[in-house]
Motif scaffolding. Structure first.
Motif, mmCIF file in Angstrom:
data_model
loop_
_atom_site.group_PDB
_atom_site.id
_atom_site.type_symbol
_atom_site.label_atom_id
_atom_site.label_comp_id
_atom_site.label_asym_id
_atom_site.label_seq_id
_atom_site.Cartn_x
_atom_site.Cartn_y
_atom_site.Cartn_z
ATOM 1 N N ASN A 65 0.844 -1.193 0.000
ATOM 2 C CA ASN A 65 0.000 0.000 0.000
ATOM 3 C C ASN A 65 0.886 1.253 0.000
ATOM 4 O O ASN A 65 1.609 1.496 0.969
ATOM 5 N N PRO A 66 0.828 2.055 -1.075
ATOM 6 C CA PRO A 66 1.687 3.245 -1.165
ATOM 7 C C PRO A 66 1.498 4.219 -0.003
ATOM 8 O O PRO A 66 2.388 5.014 0.285
ATOM 9 N N ALA A 67 0.356 4.156 0.687
ATOM 10 C CA ALA A 67 0.114 5.064 1.816
ATOM 11 C C ALA A 67 0.836 4.602 3.082
ATOM 12 O O ALA A 67 0.998 5.373 4.028
ATOM 13 N N GLU A 68 1.259 3.331 3.106
ATOM 14 C CA GLU A 68 1.935 2.799 4.295
ATOM 15 C C GLU A 68 3.444 2.850 4.114
ATOM 16 O O GLU A 68 4.045 1.932 3.551
ATOM 17 N N LYS A 69 4.032 3.941 4.584
ATOM 18 C CA LYS A 69 5.477 4.117 4.462
ATOM 19 C C LYS A 69 6.145 3.408 5.624
ATOM 20 O O LYS A 69 5.856 3.706 6.772
ATOM 21 N N ARG A 70 7.008 2.473 5.317
ATOM 22 C CA ARG A 70 7.585 1.652 6.378
ATOM 23 C C ARG A 70 9.005 2.079 6.725
ATOM 24 O O ARG A 70 9.864 2.180 5.830
ATOM 25 N N LYS A 141 6.222 -7.298 -5.834
ATOM 26 C CA LYS A 141 6.332 -7.025 -7.264
ATOM 27 C C LYS A 141 6.103 -5.542 -7.520
ATOM 28 O O LYS A 141 5.392 -4.878 -6.781
ATOM 29 N N GLY A 142 6.705 -5.063 -8.584
ATOM 30 C CA GLY A 142 6.486 -3.679 -8.988
ATOM 31 C C GLY A 142 7.476 -2.719 -8.363
ATOM 32 O O GLY A 142 8.480 -3.116 -7.760
ATOM 33 N N GLU A 143 7.144 -1.436 -8.502
ATOM 34 C CA GLU A 143 8.101 -0.400 -8.110
ATOM 35 C C GLU A 143 8.007 -0.038 -6.630
ATOM 36 O O GLU A 143 6.914 0.073 -6.074
ATOM 37 N N PHE A 144 9.170 0.120 -6.032
ATOM 38 C CA PHE A 144 9.319 0.572 -4.647
ATOM 39 C C PHE A 144 10.379 1.661 -4.609
ATOM 40 O O PHE A 144 11.186 1.777 -5.532
ATOM 41 N N ILE A 160 8.859 2.508 0.545
ATOM 42 C CA ILE A 160 7.531 2.930 0.073
ATOM 43 C C ILE A 160 7.175 2.228 -1.235
ATOM 44 O O ILE A 160 7.961 2.230 -2.192
ATOM 45 N N LYS A 161 5.980 1.656 -1.273
ATOM 46 C CA LYS A 161 5.463 1.085 -2.530
ATOM 47 C C LYS A 161 5.043 2.239 -3.436
ATOM 48 O O LYS A 161 4.361 3.161 -2.997
ATOM 49 N N SER A 162 5.439 2.185 -4.706
ATOM 50 C CA SER A 162 4.984 3.200 -5.661
ATOM 51 C C SER A 162 3.629 2.779 -6.219
ATOM 52 O O SER A 162 3.262 1.606 -6.179
ATOM 53 N N LYS A 163 2.893 3.769 -6.730
ATOM 54 C CA LYS A 163 1.586 3.461 -7.318
ATOM 55 C C LYS A 163 1.785 2.808 -8.672
ATOM 56 O O LYS A 163 2.322 3.410 -9.595
ATOM 57 N N ASP A 164 1.358 1.564 -8.772
ATOM 58 C CA ASP A 164 1.386 0.853 -10.053
ATOM 59 C C ASP A 164 0.354 -0.267 -9.980
ATOM 60 O O ASP A 164 -0.402 -0.359 -9.000
ATOM 61 N N LYS A 165 0.328 -1.111 -10.966
ATOM 62 C CA LYS A 165 -0.726 -2.141 -11.009
ATOM 63 C C LYS A 165 -0.599 -3.183 -9.893
ATOM 64 O O LYS A 165 -1.534 -3.920 -9.618
ATOM 65 N N TYR A 166 0.559 -3.237 -9.243
ATOM 66 C CA TYR A 166 0.739 -4.210 -8.161
ATOM 67 C C TYR A 166 0.346 -3.644 -6.794
ATOM 68 O O TYR A 166 0.232 -4.392 -5.821
ATOM 69 N N ALA A 167 0.179 -2.331 -6.710
ATOM 70 C CA ALA A 167 -0.156 -1.705 -5.435
ATOM 71 C C ALA A 167 -1.563 -2.102 -4.998
ATOM 72 O O ALA A 167 -2.434 -2.361 -5.832
#
Ligand code: MN
Length: 190
Positions: A65-70, A141-144, A160-167
């Motif tokens: 979840n891009p909103a959950e910055k770890r 998977k996808g951009e971080f 941080i997860k970036s917004k993409d189709k895997y988010a």
């Protein structure tokens, strides 16, 4: 990059962890995420760079979840061969507790330019405190991005997860088995 700190922290006659030495892969760069039940349960996020694994301890684990910055605390470089380490670090040793390979795979830089030398670009982005990359794992998977915090605490980064189709909102940590042995951290047996 050096494995001096890694080697100094460990007694290799007492732990099954690999002795640290620089080793490079031939082709693709790899990443690995360990789940580690030390005094506090955490996840160790590691990216291959220059023959070692750059490492961050992520107390809450990665999120899709891009909103959950770890929060991700940069720790000492680990040897490349640590990617396969799974087992129990014996009581009384640094990081004592069970470790599983929670995820692994390859990674590429998100803004990769074919003319760039991948690893030197990765290193310079790391120096700048902002590294974007695409994971091709079994779970992640996808951009971080890993972004260094400009605060009092040295070594503090955010994963941080970036917004993409895997988010998404799915809790990826519920997938709790090792990707190499299918074991959970609880049922690790020697
Ligand atoms: Mn750890």
């Amino acid at each position: 990059m050096s494995l001096k700190e890694y080697n100094q922290k460990r007694n290799f006659e007492a732990t099954f962890e690999p002795v640290g030495e620089i080793k490079k892969t031939a082709s693709e760069l790899i990443f690995v995420v360990h789940k580690h039940a030390a005094s506090h349960l955490h996840y160790d996020f590691r990216l291959e760079m220059d023959g070692v694994l750059k490492s961050w301890a992520v107390p809450k684990g990665p999120s899709m979840n891009p909103a959950e910055k770890r929060l991700a605390i940069m720790v000492e470089d680990h040897p490349y061969t640590y990617k396969d380490f799974e087992g129990t670090i014996p009581e009384g040793n640094y990081g004592a507790g069970n470790v599983i390979v929670w995820d692994n795979g390859t990674y590429a830089l998100a803004d990769e330019d074919p003319s760039d030398k991948l690893e030197s670009k990765a290193k310079s982005n790391l120096q700048k405190g902002h590294l974007s990359f695409i994971l091709n794992g079994k779970k992640l998977k996808g951009e971080f991005a890993l972004v260094k915090l400009k605060t009092k605490q040295e070594n503090s980064w955010l994963l941080i997860k970036s917004k993409d189709k895997y988010a998404g909102n799915e809790d990826i940590l519920l997938q709790d088995k090792s990707v190499i042995s299918n074991r959970t951290i609880e049922n690790l047996q020697k």
